[in-house]
Motif scaffolding. Structure first.
Motif, short mmCIF file in Angstrom:
data_model
loop_
_atom_site.label_atom_id
_atom_site.label_comp_id
_atom_site.label_asym_id
_atom_site.label_seq_id
_atom_site.Cartn_x
_atom_site.Cartn_y
_atom_site.Cartn_z
N GLY A 174 -97.44 109.28 -20.80
CA GLY A 174 -96.47 110.24 -21.31
C GLY A 174 -96.81 111.64 -20.87
O GLY A 174 -97.82 111.87 -20.19
N LEU A 175 -95.98 112.58 -21.29
CA LEU A 175 -96.20 113.99 -20.97
C LEU A 175 -96.85 114.67 -22.16
O LEU A 175 -96.37 114.55 -23.29
N VAL A 176 -97.96 115.37 -21.91
CA VAL A 176 -98.70 116.07 -22.95
C VAL A 176 -98.43 117.56 -22.82
O VAL A 176 -98.64 118.15 -21.75
N VAL A 177 -97.96 118.18 -23.90
CA VAL A 177 -97.59 119.59 -23.89
C VAL A 177 -98.77 120.40 -24.44
O VAL A 177 -99.22 120.20 -25.56
N GLY A 178 -99.27 121.33 -23.64
CA GLY A 178 -100.46 122.07 -24.01
C GLY A 178 -100.21 123.30 -24.85
O GLY A 178 -101.15 124.01 -25.20
N SER A 179 -98.96 123.58 -25.19
CA SER A 179 -98.62 124.79 -25.95
C SER A 179 -97.66 124.43 -27.08
O SER A 179 -96.69 123.69 -26.86
N ASP A 180 -97.93 124.97 -28.26
CA ASP A 180 -97.00 124.77 -29.39
C ASP A 180 -95.87 125.79 -29.30
O ASP A 180 -95.69 126.63 -30.17
N SER A 181 -95.11 125.70 -28.23
CA SER A 181 -93.99 126.63 -28.05
C SER A 181 -92.73 125.84 -27.72
O SER A 181 -92.78 124.79 -27.06
N ALA A 182 -91.61 126.34 -28.20
CA ALA A 182 -90.34 125.67 -27.95
C ALA A 182 -90.03 125.56 -26.45
O ALA A 182 -89.60 124.50 -25.99
N PRO A 183 -90.25 126.65 -25.66
CA PRO A 183 -89.97 126.52 -24.22
C PRO A 183 -90.80 125.43 -23.55
O PRO A 183 -90.30 124.71 -22.69
N PHE A 185 -92.03 122.66 -24.91
CA PHE A 185 -91.52 121.35 -25.28
C PHE A 185 -90.17 121.08 -24.62
O PHE A 185 -89.92 119.95 -24.16
N ALA A 186 -89.32 122.08 -24.56
CA ALA A 186 -88.02 121.90 -23.92
C ALA A 186 -88.19 121.55 -22.44
O ALA A 186 -87.48 120.67 -21.91
N GLU A 187 -89.13 122.20 -21.78
CA GLU A 187 -89.38 121.92 -20.37
C GLU A 187 -89.88 120.49 -20.18
O GLU A 187 -89.44 119.78 -19.27
N ALA A 188 -90.81 120.05 -21.05
CA ALA A 188 -91.35 118.70 -20.93
C ALA A 188 -90.28 117.64 -21.20
O ALA A 188 -90.20 116.63 -20.50
N ILE A 189 -89.45 117.87 -22.22
CA ILE A 189 -88.38 116.92 -22.53
C ILE A 189 -87.39 116.86 -21.37
O ILE A 189 -86.93 115.79 -20.98
N GLY A 190 -87.08 118.04 -20.81
CA GLY A 190 -86.19 118.06 -19.65
C GLY A 190 -86.77 117.29 -18.47
O GLY A 190 -86.05 116.58 -17.76
N MET A 191 -88.08 117.38 -18.27
CA MET A 191 -88.73 116.64 -17.19
C MET A 191 -88.64 115.14 -17.45
O MET A 191 -88.40 114.35 -16.52
N ALA A 192 -88.84 114.74 -18.72
CA ALA A 192 -88.76 113.31 -19.05
C ALA A 192 -87.35 112.76 -18.86
O ALA A 192 -87.17 111.57 -18.61
#
Length: 232
Positions: A174-183, A185-192
Motif C-alpha cells: 500500500g501507500l504510506v503517507v508520511g505527513s498528517d496533512s490533507a494535501p 493524503f489527497a495526493e496519495a489517494i489520487g495516486m491509488a
C-alpha cells in the motif's frame, strides 16, 4: 510475553517487558472474500458516487483522525474527483462524535459526499469493499490494522498514515503517507486511483494479505510454541 508487531514490541519496552516474542496475528484477511452479496445494500452503495471510498472507524478517539480524511476528501473532490464519495465505516459509541465529523463535512460542502455508515454486518462490509476504489486510514496508533488487511485481500488499494504498525502491516502492499496533512493524503489517494499505479498496488496488496493469512501464521506460531516449551 507475546505480541504481533515490532511497534507493539517497542511499546512494551518502557513497561518493563524484557523478553517479547513476536508472532503472526491469527487473523484471516480473506474472511469476507467469499461472502454472498447483499443486493439491497449493494443498491444503496451503487446509488452513491463511486470514485473513492475510505473504510475507517469514526470512533470517539481523536487518534483515528477521521477529520483528516474528510479534509483530504474535500481536496480530492474540489481538484480531481468531483464525483467521489467518502464512506466512514464503523461503530461509534458516542453519537456526538460522529455528529461533529458529519458537521465538519457539511461545513466543507460534502453533505452528499461523506457517508457515515455506523457499524456494518460482515455482508454489508464485504459489499462496500467490493464497491470501494480505495481504503484509507489516518490513525495515529494501530498495533495491527485488520481493515487494511481485509481491503488488500479484497483487491482494494490501501493508503495509510505512517504511524503505529500501519506501515509494517501493509509492507509494500500500500501507500504510506508520511505527513498528517490533507494535501498529502489527497495526493496519495489520487495516486491509488490512477490506473498507472492501481493494478500494481492491487497485486502487491494481495501478496501482502496472503503473507499475513491465517495459514501463513500457523507454521511460525507452532515453532514459537515449541521454543517456549523448550525454554520451560
Amino acid at each position: 510475553m507475546v505480541t504481533y508487531s515490532t511497534f507493539n514490541e517497542r511499546d512494551l519496552a518502557p513497561l518493563g517487558a524484557t523478553h517479547v516474542d513476536r508472532v503472526a496475528h491469527l487473523v484471516d484477511p480473506g474472511r469476507l472474500v467469499h461472502l454472498a452479496s447483499d443486493p439491497h445494500f449493494g443498491q444503496q452503495v451503487r446509488r452513491r458516487p463511486r470514485a473513492a471510498r475510505a473504510v475507517r472507524r469514526p470512533t470517539p478517539l481523536s487518534h483515528k483522525q477521521p477529520q483528516l480524511l474528510v479534509a483530504a476528501h474535500h481536496l480530492l473532490v474540489t481538484h480531481a474527483r468531483p464525483d467521489a464519495t467518502l464512506a466512514l465505516v464503523g461503530h461509534h459509541p458516542r453519537p456526538a462524535f460522529a455528529a461533529k465529523v458529519e458537521a465538519f463535512a457539511a461545513s466543507l460542502g460534502l453533505s452528499d459526499r461523506a457517508w457515515i455508515t455506523g457499524g456494518l454486518p460482515d455482508t454489508h462490509l464485504a459489499e462496500l469493499y467490493r464497491a470501494a476504489d480505495v481504503v484509507a486510514t489516518a490513525s495515529r496508533h494501530e498495533g495491527l490494522c485488520i481493515p487494511v488487511l481485509e481491503a488488500m485481500a479484497m483487491s482494494v488499494p490501501v493508503v495509510v498514515a505512517d504511524h503505529g504498525a500501519l506501515a509494517e502491516t501493509v509492507g509494500d502492499g500500500g501507500l504510506v503517507v508520511g505527513s498528517d496533512s490533507a494535501p498529502a493524503f489527497a495526493e496519495a489517494i489520487g495516486m491509488a486511483l490512477d490506473p498507472r499505479h492501481r493494478a500494481e498496488l492491487v497485486l502487491r496488496g494481495r501478496r501482502q494479505a496472503a503473507a499475513r493469512s491465517l495459514e501463513a501464521a500457523l507454521g511460525p506460531l507452532t515453532e514459537t510454541i515449541a521454543e517456549w516449551y523448550e525454554r520451560r
